[in-house]
Design an enzyme around this catalytic site. Structure first.
Site, PDB file in Angstrom:
ATOM      1  CG  HIS A  74       0.197  -5.658   3.867  1.00  0.00           C
ATOM      2  ND1 HIS A  74      -0.775  -5.885   2.926  1.00  0.00           N
ATOM      3  CD2 HIS A  74      -0.427  -5.770   5.069  1.00  0.00           C
ATOM      4  CE1 HIS A  74      -1.942  -6.129   3.528  1.00  0.00           C
ATOM      5  NE2 HIS A  74      -1.756  -6.061   4.825  1.00  0.00           N
ATOM      6  CG  ASP A  76       1.008  -8.118   0.050  1.00  0.00           C
ATOM      7  OD1 ASP A  76       1.239  -7.311   0.983  1.00  0.00           O
ATOM      8  OD2 ASP A  76       0.874  -9.346   0.257  1.00  0.00           O
ATOM      9  CG  ASP A 105      -5.800  -6.227   5.053  1.00  0.00           C
ATOM     10  OD1 ASP A 105      -4.776  -5.730   5.563  1.00  0.00           O
ATOM     11  OD2 ASP A 105      -5.974  -7.451   4.971  1.00  0.00           O
ATOM     12  CD  GLU A 135      -0.143  -9.347   6.239  1.00  0.00           C
ATOM     13  OE1 GLU A 135      -0.437  -9.809   7.355  1.00  0.00           O
ATOM     14  OE2 GLU A 135      -0.978  -9.231   5.320  1.00  0.00           O
ATOM     15  CD  GLU A 136      -3.388  -9.719   2.830  1.00  0.00           C
ATOM     16  OE1 GLU A 136      -3.593 -10.823   3.374  1.00  0.00           O
ATOM     17  OE2 GLU A 136      -3.951  -8.676   3.184  1.00  0.00           O
ATOM     18  CD  GLU A 164      -2.236  -6.122   8.776  1.00  0.00           C
ATOM     19  OE1 GLU A 164      -3.417  -6.066   8.360  1.00  0.00           O
ATOM     20  OE2 GLU A 164      -1.305  -6.590   8.105  1.00  0.00           O
ATOM     21  CG  HIS A 349      -8.976 -10.382   3.079  1.00  0.00           C
ATOM     22  ND1 HIS A 349      -8.291 -11.541   3.383  1.00  0.00           N
ATOM     23  CD2 HIS A 349      -8.068  -9.385   3.202  1.00  0.00           C
ATOM     24  CE1 HIS A 349      -7.035 -11.248   3.674  1.00  0.00           C
ATOM     25  NE2 HIS A 349      -6.882  -9.934   3.569  1.00  0.00           N
TER      26      HIS A 349
END
EC number: 3.5.1.18
Length: 376
Positions: A74, A76, A105, A135-136, A164, A349
């Site tokens: 991903h 995003d 990430d 995805e988030e 991931e 994150h």
């Protein structure tokens, strides 16, 4: 063939695109431009409307037929938050680490796989990149839409690696071979607003909600299975409408999440909660959203290919794990065997999210070995 992709340069270019979920536009343009010189047919798909859309996804295909190795990821990212040492969308390298939102990430893994693919001439079968912009977020129009697109064209990967960040202390120490399921539930307990000095004229929902919380918290779901830890139920919010100190509220609510193993099914857990709520507070309601079921990839070629590549490149013997949160493998496992493998995840994150430049380069080497082995 054109000169191969520099994974660090591409990771920086991707990070520099402000792609807070759901992502569209520039970040996909960067990846498309990088892939096209290396024989990839790139399809950009936009679907969905507010509140969960629009979402952009990208499917890049090279070659045809089997064996078909897919890479899923991903572009995003979660919002950066406050407190960064610099602009979170202006990638920079400090003391050997690439810093920026998405560095860990998982824009660096996407760049590493693109770089790996650029080094390998397609000898047989198919290589694909299945990249979502959601995805988030709720994922309503993300990977499920990619799967629909593939199925409409009778395209089916034989194995998929999801990039991931799975590694823990060092690159290669952990490969995820399955993930727990996840279900969120919202409980609403109605009452009748009134003055605290005249409780007989009101109906206080708080004690009933407290009984629900206590009953659910006391539940023992299971002891885990051979591949998974025990399922766990956690309350994430308890609330009443704001009011004066002498006001009995008109309603009370709670929110919970259950992360569950392959001994459970999401629908069964929802029914269990509904029964407890109905027993403790008749008239209360439960709303549920099952994010995904637990899944486990059985032993097979994808295990061997990924593990052998990690050993050869790093000398590390990876642990096969099902711990942590869920991934889009919950959708992709319907197509073929899936494993998750990527960078160390300590900063995902977080403020000043970062990854070692050396790890990105090693990850590209590992992915290159995976591509070559899948074609052999």
């Amino acid at each position: 063939m054109a000169m191969s992709i520099d994974p660090i340069a591409l990771a920086r270019d991707l990070i520099n695109c402000r792609s807070i979920t759901p992502a569209t536009g520039a970040v996909f343009e960067v990846l498309e431009r990088a892939l096209q010189p290396f024989g990839f047919e790139v399809h950009r798909l936009v679907s969905g409307e507010a509140p969960d859309g629009p979402v952009e996804n990208l499917v890049a295909l090279r070659g045809s037929g089997s064996p078909h190795l897919g890479f899923a990821g991903h572009l995003d990212v979660v919002p950066p938050g406050e407190g960064w040492s610099g602009d979170p969308f202006d990638a920079r390298i400090v003391d050997g680490r690439l810093i920026g939102r998405g560095a860990n990430d998982m824009k660096s893994a996407v760049a590493a796989f693109a770089a790996a693919a650029s080094r390998v001439e397609q000898q047989a079968g198919t290589v694909s990149l299945l990249i979502t912009g959601d995805e988030e977020g709720p994922a309503t129009f993300g990977t499920p839409k990619i799967i629909e697109w593939l199925e409409e064209r009778s395209i089916r990967p034989d194995m998929i690696v999801i990039g991931e960040p799975t590694s823990e202390a060092a690159l290669g120490d952990t490969v995820k071979i399955g993930r727990r399921g996840s279900v969120n539930m919202w409980i609403e307990v109605p009452g009748t607003q009134g003055h605290v000095a005249y409780p007989h004229r009101a109906d206080n929902p708080v004690p009933r909600l407290a009984r629900i919380v206590a009953a659910l918290d006391a539940l023992h779901l299971d002891d885990g299975s051979e591949a998974f830890p025990p399922s766990n139920l956690e309350f994430t919010d308890i609330a009443c409408p704001p009011g004066a100190t002498n006001l009995i509220p008109a309603n009370a609510s709670a929110r919970l999440n259950i992360r569950f193993n392959n001994l459970q099914r999401g629908a069964d857990l929802v029914r269990m909660v509904e029964e407890v709520v109905g027993s403790e507070a008749p008239g209360a309601t439960v709303r549920a959203l099952i994010s995904g079921e637990a899944f486990l990839t059985p032993p097979g070629p994808i295990y061997d290919i990924v593990v052998d590549a990690i050993r050869a490149e790093t000398g590390v013997e990876p642990k096969l794990s099902t711990s942590g949160g869920t991934s889009d493998g919950r959708f992709l496992t319907a197509l073929c065997p899936v494993v998750d493998f990527g960078l160390p995840n300590a900063t995902m994150h977080k403020v000043d999210e970062s990854v070692a430049v050396a790890d990105i380069e090693k990850l590209a080497n590992i992915y290159e070995r995976v591509i070559r082995s899948a074609q052999a």
